[in-house]
Design a protein around this motif. Structure first.
Motif, mmCIF file in Angstrom:
data_model
loop_
_atom_site.group_PDB
_atom_site.id
_atom_site.type_symbol
_atom_site.label_atom_id
_atom_site.label_comp_id
_atom_site.label_asym_id
_atom_site.label_seq_id
_atom_site.Cartn_x
_atom_site.Cartn_y
_atom_site.Cartn_z
ATOM 1 N N MET A 1 0.627 -1.465 0.010
ATOM 2 C CA MET A 1 -0.252 -0.290 -0.017
ATOM 3 C C MET A 1 0.843 1.326 -0.419
ATOM 4 O O MET A 1 0.212 2.324 -0.767
ATOM 5 N N PHE A 2 1.269 0.772 0.777
ATOM 6 C CA PHE A 2 3.010 2.158 1.041
ATOM 7 C C PHE A 2 3.542 3.160 0.021
ATOM 8 O O PHE A 2 3.714 3.621 -0.620
ATOM 9 N N LYS A 3 4.333 1.583 -0.977
ATOM 10 C CA LYS A 3 4.893 1.475 -2.284
ATOM 11 C C LYS A 3 3.670 2.019 -2.853
ATOM 12 O O LYS A 3 4.305 2.723 -4.008
ATOM 13 N N ASN A 4 2.691 1.842 -3.553
ATOM 14 C CA ASN A 4 1.415 2.384 -4.357
ATOM 15 C C ASN A 4 0.951 3.872 -4.083
ATOM 16 O O ASN A 4 1.332 4.497 -4.777
ATOM 17 N N TYR A 5 1.623 4.413 -2.776
ATOM 18 C CA TYR A 5 1.375 6.031 -2.600
ATOM 19 C C TYR A 5 2.830 6.501 -3.225
ATOM 20 O O TYR A 5 2.972 7.468 -4.211
ATOM 21 N N LEU A 6 3.441 5.691 -2.821
ATOM 22 C CA LEU A 6 5.137 6.447 -3.422
ATOM 23 C C LEU A 6 5.663 6.413 -4.670
ATOM 24 O O LEU A 6 6.057 7.580 -5.703
ATOM 25 N N LYS A 7 4.522 5.572 -5.177
ATOM 26 C CA LYS A 7 4.533 5.653 -7.203
ATOM 27 C C LYS A 7 4.162 6.359 -6.983
ATOM 28 O O LYS A 7 3.961 7.296 -8.226
ATOM 29 N N VAL A 8 2.784 6.669 -6.734
ATOM 30 C CA VAL A 8 1.836 7.524 -7.525
ATOM 31 C C VAL A 8 2.530 9.222 -6.865
ATOM 32 O O VAL A 8 1.687 9.942 -8.038
ATOM 33 N N ALA A 9 2.652 9.941 -6.260
ATOM 34 C CA ALA A 9 3.465 10.562 -6.128
ATOM 35 C C ALA A 9 4.371 11.043 -6.547
ATOM 36 O O ALA A 9 4.721 11.780 -7.149
ATOM 37 N N SER A 10 5.310 10.232 -6.955
ATOM 38 C CA SER A 10 6.889 10.279 -7.598
ATOM 39 C C SER A 10 6.576 10.339 -9.536
ATOM 40 O O SER A 10 6.617 11.655 -9.876
ATOM 41 N N ARG A 11 5.128 9.876 -9.958
ATOM 42 C CA ARG A 11 4.314 9.696 -11.017
ATOM 43 C C ARG A 11 3.268 10.812 -11.143
ATOM 44 O O ARG A 11 4.469 12.590 -11.578
ATOM 45 N N ASN A 12 3.287 12.100 -9.912
ATOM 46 C CA ASN A 12 2.807 13.141 -9.994
ATOM 47 C C ASN A 12 4.300 14.382 -9.616
ATOM 48 O O ASN A 12 3.612 15.362 -10.233
ATOM 49 N N LEU A 13 4.805 14.450 -8.957
ATOM 50 C CA LEU A 13 6.485 15.052 -8.946
ATOM 51 C C LEU A 13 6.854 15.503 -11.119
ATOM 52 O O LEU A 13 6.876 16.291 -10.896
ATOM 53 N N TRP A 14 6.996 13.774 -11.604
ATOM 54 C CA TRP A 14 7.774 14.510 -12.398
ATOM 55 C C TRP A 14 6.929 14.804 -13.491
ATOM 56 O O TRP A 14 7.296 15.591 -14.360
ATOM 57 N N ARG A 15 5.845 14.177 -13.353
ATOM 58 C CA ARG A 15 4.355 14.966 -13.655
ATOM 59 C C ARG A 15 3.909 16.619 -14.272
ATOM 60 O O ARG A 15 4.369 17.426 -15.553
ATOM 61 N N HIS A 16 4.372 16.937 -13.027
ATOM 62 C CA HIS A 16 4.185 18.188 -13.342
ATOM 63 C C HIS A 16 5.581 19.016 -11.942
ATOM 64 O O HIS A 16 5.573 19.144 -11.475
ATOM 65 N N SER A 17 6.919 18.638 -12.750
ATOM 66 C CA SER A 17 7.930 19.184 -12.160
ATOM 67 C C SER A 17 8.686 20.731 -11.737
ATOM 68 O O SER A 17 8.996 20.947 -10.878
ATOM 69 N N GLY A 18 7.701 20.808 -12.871
ATOM 70 C CA GLY A 18 7.993 22.773 -12.802
ATOM 71 C C GLY A 18 7.867 23.433 -11.270
ATOM 72 O O GLY A 18 8.450 23.892 -10.516
ATOM 73 N N PHE A 19 5.863 22.916 -11.594
ATOM 74 C CA PHE A 19 5.217 23.328 -9.966
ATOM 75 C C PHE A 19 6.232 22.755 -8.902
ATOM 76 O O PHE A 19 5.529 23.139 -7.992
ATOM 77 N N SER A 20 6.440 21.265 -8.753
ATOM 78 C CA SER A 20 6.929 20.200 -7.749
ATOM 79 C C SER A 20 8.141 21.433 -7.279
ATOM 80 O O SER A 20 8.477 21.500 -5.917
ATOM 81 N N PHE A 21 8.858 21.189 -8.075
ATOM 82 C CA PHE A 21 9.904 22.660 -7.739
ATOM 83 C C PHE A 21 10.247 24.229 -6.808
ATOM 84 O O PHE A 21 10.758 24.066 -6.320
ATOM 85 N N LEU A 22 9.021 24.430 -7.665
ATOM 86 C CA LEU A 22 8.951 25.407 -7.389
ATOM 87 C C LEU A 22 8.346 25.656 -6.048
ATOM 88 O O LEU A 22 8.563 26.250 -4.895
ATOM 89 N N ASN A 23 7.024 24.263 -5.487
ATOM 90 C CA ASN A 23 7.062 24.239 -4.382
ATOM 91 C C ASN A 23 7.337 24.120 -3.208
ATOM 92 O O ASN A 23 8.107 24.355 -2.025
ATOM 93 N N ILE A 24 8.927 22.661 -3.595
ATOM 94 C CA ILE A 24 9.404 22.177 -2.765
ATOM 95 C C ILE A 24 10.864 23.489 -2.161
ATOM 96 O O ILE A 24 11.705 23.582 -1.338
#
Length: 97
Positions: A1-24
């Motif tokens: 379950m946790f592995k699935n959450y990490l996979k979804v989070a990493s996909r969203n980070l890569w898909r929206h890399s500009g906004f993710s970088f700005l937010n981080i």
């Protein structure tokens, strides 16, 4: 379950890399600034707290009125501590730094 959450989070980070970088980056700058402010306030409030009678320590400042304006000095003249002990009975000891 946790592995699935990490996979979804990493996909969203890569898909929206500009906004993710700005937010981080914004989050890290905000946390760093608040941590530095907290450290500074803690340092300023702990000034001379290591003395056993820290409540009785005072600082004398001098304001000189000159023709050009007001001068604020952080240290009094050389004779002030000696005369303070003579003039005011409340002063136990005085030092000029």
């Amino acid at each position: 379950m946790f592995k699935n959450y990490l996979k979804v989070a990493s996909r969203n980070l890569w898909r929206h890399s500009g906004f993710s970088f700005l937010n981080i980056v914004g989050l890290s700058i905000g946390l760093t600034a608040s941590f530095l402010i907290l450290l500074y306030i803690g340092f300023e409030l702990s000034y001379d707290r290591f003395h056993s009678k820290a409540d009785n320590i005072y600082r004398v400042v001098v304001d000189f009125e000159t023709p050009t304006g007001l001068l604020k000095e952080s240290k009094p003249a050389w004779a002030v501590p000696r005369h303070m002990q003579k003039e005011f009975s409340e002063v136990e000891s005085a030092v000029r730094i």
